[in-house]
Scaffold this motif. Sequence first.
Motif, PDB file in Angstrom:
ATOM      1  N   ALA A  79       6.643   7.022   4.894  1.00  0.00           N
ATOM      2  CA  ALA A  79       5.467   6.959   5.763  1.00  0.00           C
ATOM      3  C   ALA A  79       5.739   7.626   7.106  1.00  0.00           C
ATOM      4  CB  ALA A  79       5.039   5.504   5.964  1.00  0.00           C
ATOM      5  N   VAL A  80       6.946   7.480   7.609  1.00  0.00           N
ATOM      6  CA  VAL A  80       7.293   8.111   8.891  1.00  0.00           C
ATOM      7  C   VAL A  80       7.385   9.624   8.736  1.00  0.00           C
ATOM      8  CG1 VAL A  80       9.148   8.356  10.591  1.00  0.00           C
ATOM      9  CG2 VAL A  80       8.427   6.089   9.859  1.00  0.00           C
ATOM     10  N   VAL A  81       8.021  10.075   7.664  1.00  0.00           N
ATOM     11  CA  VAL A  81       8.190  11.521   7.459  1.00  0.00           C
ATOM     12  C   VAL A  81       6.850  12.205   7.262  1.00  0.00           C
ATOM     13  CG1 VAL A  81       9.106  13.232   5.839  1.00  0.00           C
ATOM     14  CG2 VAL A  81      10.547  11.354   6.609  1.00  0.00           C
ATOM     15  N   ARG A  82       5.958  11.592   6.490  1.00  0.00           N
ATOM     16  CA  ARG A  82       4.641  12.215   6.227  1.00  0.00           C
ATOM     17  C   ARG A  82       3.575  11.819   7.245  1.00  0.00           C
ATOM     18  NH1 ARG A  82       4.060  13.638   0.100  1.00  0.00           N
ATOM     19  NH2 ARG A  82       6.263  13.722  -0.421  1.00  0.00           N
ATOM     20  N   ASP A  83       3.930  10.973   8.199  1.00  0.00           N
ATOM     21  CA  ASP A  83       3.064  10.590   9.310  1.00  0.00           C
ATOM     22  C   ASP A  83       1.738   9.991   8.832  1.00  0.00           C
ATOM     23  OD1 ASP A  83       2.510  10.241  11.983  1.00  0.00           O
ATOM     24  OD2 ASP A  83       1.495  12.173  12.169  1.00  0.00           O
ATOM     25  N   HIS A  84       1.852   8.892   8.056  1.00  0.00           N
ATOM     26  CA  HIS A  84       0.656   8.158   7.637  1.00  0.00           C
ATOM     27  C   HIS A  84       0.982   6.674   7.597  1.00  0.00           C
ATOM     28  CE1 HIS A  84       2.004   7.202   3.532  1.00  0.00           C
ATOM     29  NE2 HIS A  84       2.569   8.389   3.541  1.00  0.00           N
ATOM     30  N   SER A  85      -0.049   5.864   7.526  1.00  0.00           N
ATOM     31  CA  SER A  85       0.157   4.416   7.505  1.00  0.00           C
ATOM     32  C   SER A  85      -0.527   3.758   6.302  1.00  0.00           C
ATOM     33  CB  SER A  85      -0.364   3.789   8.797  1.00  0.00           C
ATOM     34  OG  SER A  85      -1.747   4.024   8.914  1.00  0.00           O
ATOM     35  N   THR A  86      -0.787   4.523   5.285  1.00  0.00           N
ATOM     36  CA  THR A  86      -1.492   3.972   4.126  1.00  0.00           C
ATOM     37  C   THR A  86      -0.605   3.053   3.288  1.00  0.00           C
ATOM     38  OG1 THR A  86      -0.953   5.941   2.847  1.00  0.00           O
ATOM     39  CG2 THR A  86      -3.093   5.895   3.959  1.00  0.00           C
ATOM     40  N   THR A  87       0.703   3.138   3.437  1.00  0.00           N
ATOM     41  CA  THR A  87       1.597   2.280   2.651  1.00  0.00           C
ATOM     42  C   THR A  87       1.895   0.952   3.343  1.00  0.00           C
ATOM     43  OG1 THR A  87       3.524   3.378   3.592  1.00  0.00           O
ATOM     44  CG2 THR A  87       2.728   4.199   1.478  1.00  0.00           C
ATOM     45  N   LEU A  88       1.319   0.712   4.500  1.00  0.00           N
ATOM     46  CA  LEU A  88       1.595  -0.529   5.222  1.00  0.00           C
ATOM     47  C   LEU A  88       1.216  -1.783   4.427  1.00  0.00           C
ATOM     48  CD1 LEU A  88       2.698  -1.704   7.830  1.00  0.00           C
ATOM     49  CD2 LEU A  88       0.390  -1.607   8.752  1.00  0.00           C
ATOM     50  N   PRO A  89       0.064  -1.841   3.773  1.00  0.00           N
ATOM     51  CA  PRO A  89      -0.228  -3.040   2.950  1.00  0.00           C
ATOM     52  C   PRO A  89       0.763  -3.223   1.801  1.00  0.00           C
ATOM     53  CG  PRO A  89      -2.240  -1.810   3.334  1.00  0.00           C
ATOM     54  CD  PRO A  89      -1.111  -0.970   3.841  1.00  0.00           C
ATOM     55  N   VAL A  90       1.241  -2.136   1.248  1.00  0.00           N
ATOM     56  CA  VAL A  90       2.228  -2.223   0.172  1.00  0.00           C
ATOM     57  C   VAL A  90       3.543  -2.781   0.708  1.00  0.00           C
ATOM     58  CG1 VAL A  90       3.561  -0.888  -1.506  1.00  0.00           C
ATOM     59  CG2 VAL A  90       1.167  -0.332  -1.093  1.00  0.00           C
ATOM     60  N   LEU A  91       3.937  -2.360   1.908  1.00  0.00           N
ATOM     61  CA  LEU A  91       5.167  -2.859   2.516  1.00  0.00           C
ATOM     62  C   LEU A  91       5.080  -4.357   2.792  1.00  0.00           C
ATOM     63  CD1 LEU A  91       5.882   0.018   5.067  1.00  0.00           C
ATOM     64  CD2 LEU A  91       6.955  -0.363   2.868  1.00  0.00           C
ATOM     65  N   VAL A  92       3.963  -4.793   3.322  1.00  0.00           N
ATOM     66  CA  VAL A  92       3.785  -6.220   3.599  1.00  0.00           C
ATOM     67  C   VAL A  92       3.780  -7.019   2.308  1.00  0.00           C
ATOM     68  CG1 VAL A  92       2.183  -7.919   4.546  1.00  0.00           C
ATOM     69  CG2 VAL A  92       2.607  -5.808   5.786  1.00  0.00           C
ATOM     70  N   SER A  93       3.101  -6.525   1.295  1.00  0.00           N
ATOM     71  CA  SER A  93       3.044  -7.227   0.006  1.00  0.00           C
ATOM     72  C   SER A  93       4.415  -7.313  -0.643  1.00  0.00           C
ATOM     73  CB  SER A  93       2.075  -6.522  -0.943  1.00  0.00           C
ATOM     74  OG  SER A  93       0.790  -6.491  -0.385  1.00  0.00           O
ATOM     75  N   LEU A  94       5.163  -6.226  -0.610  1.00  0.00           N
ATOM     76  CA  LEU A  94       6.506  -6.239  -1.194  1.00  0.00           C
ATOM     77  C   LEU A  94       7.431  -7.209  -0.469  1.00  0.00           C
ATOM     78  CD1 LEU A  94       7.369  -2.539  -2.083  1.00  0.00           C
ATOM     79  CD2 LEU A  94       7.300  -4.496  -3.618  1.00  0.00           C
TER      80      LEU A  94
END
Length: 122
Positions: free
Chosen positions: A51-66
């Motif tokens: 997410a940092v390398v591609r400069d997006h925050s769409t994976t944030l819910p996935v990170l919290v869920s994991l």
Amino acid sequence: MNVLVWAIVAMLLAAALLVLWRMVTGPTVLNRTLASDVLVAVIICALGAEAVVRDHSTTLPVLVSLSLVGFVATVAVSRFVAGDSDLGLRQAGQPGSDVPEPTEVSGFDEDRGVVDDDGGNR
């Protein structure tokens, strides 16, 4: 930046391989559970780095869920393996219980052992 990305990928891959080795070799269920929790953490780190390398925050819910699933799974397996007797959850008064019997104390000073200045109970 490209060198940094490859260094991150190499470290995460090495960590994942070492964790997989621990999961396979064991020797106990708790070691395997801890290894699976660390593997979830490595996956979370990899998704966060992506997410940092591609400069997006769409994976944030996935990170919290994991992270939530990893925590709950570790606690569940730990409670299952440890059992109730090892966690000190025995009821008071049962044979073999380390839990003392509850004592009832009223609101009166005599029951609490409060003593007057002259040495007598109030």
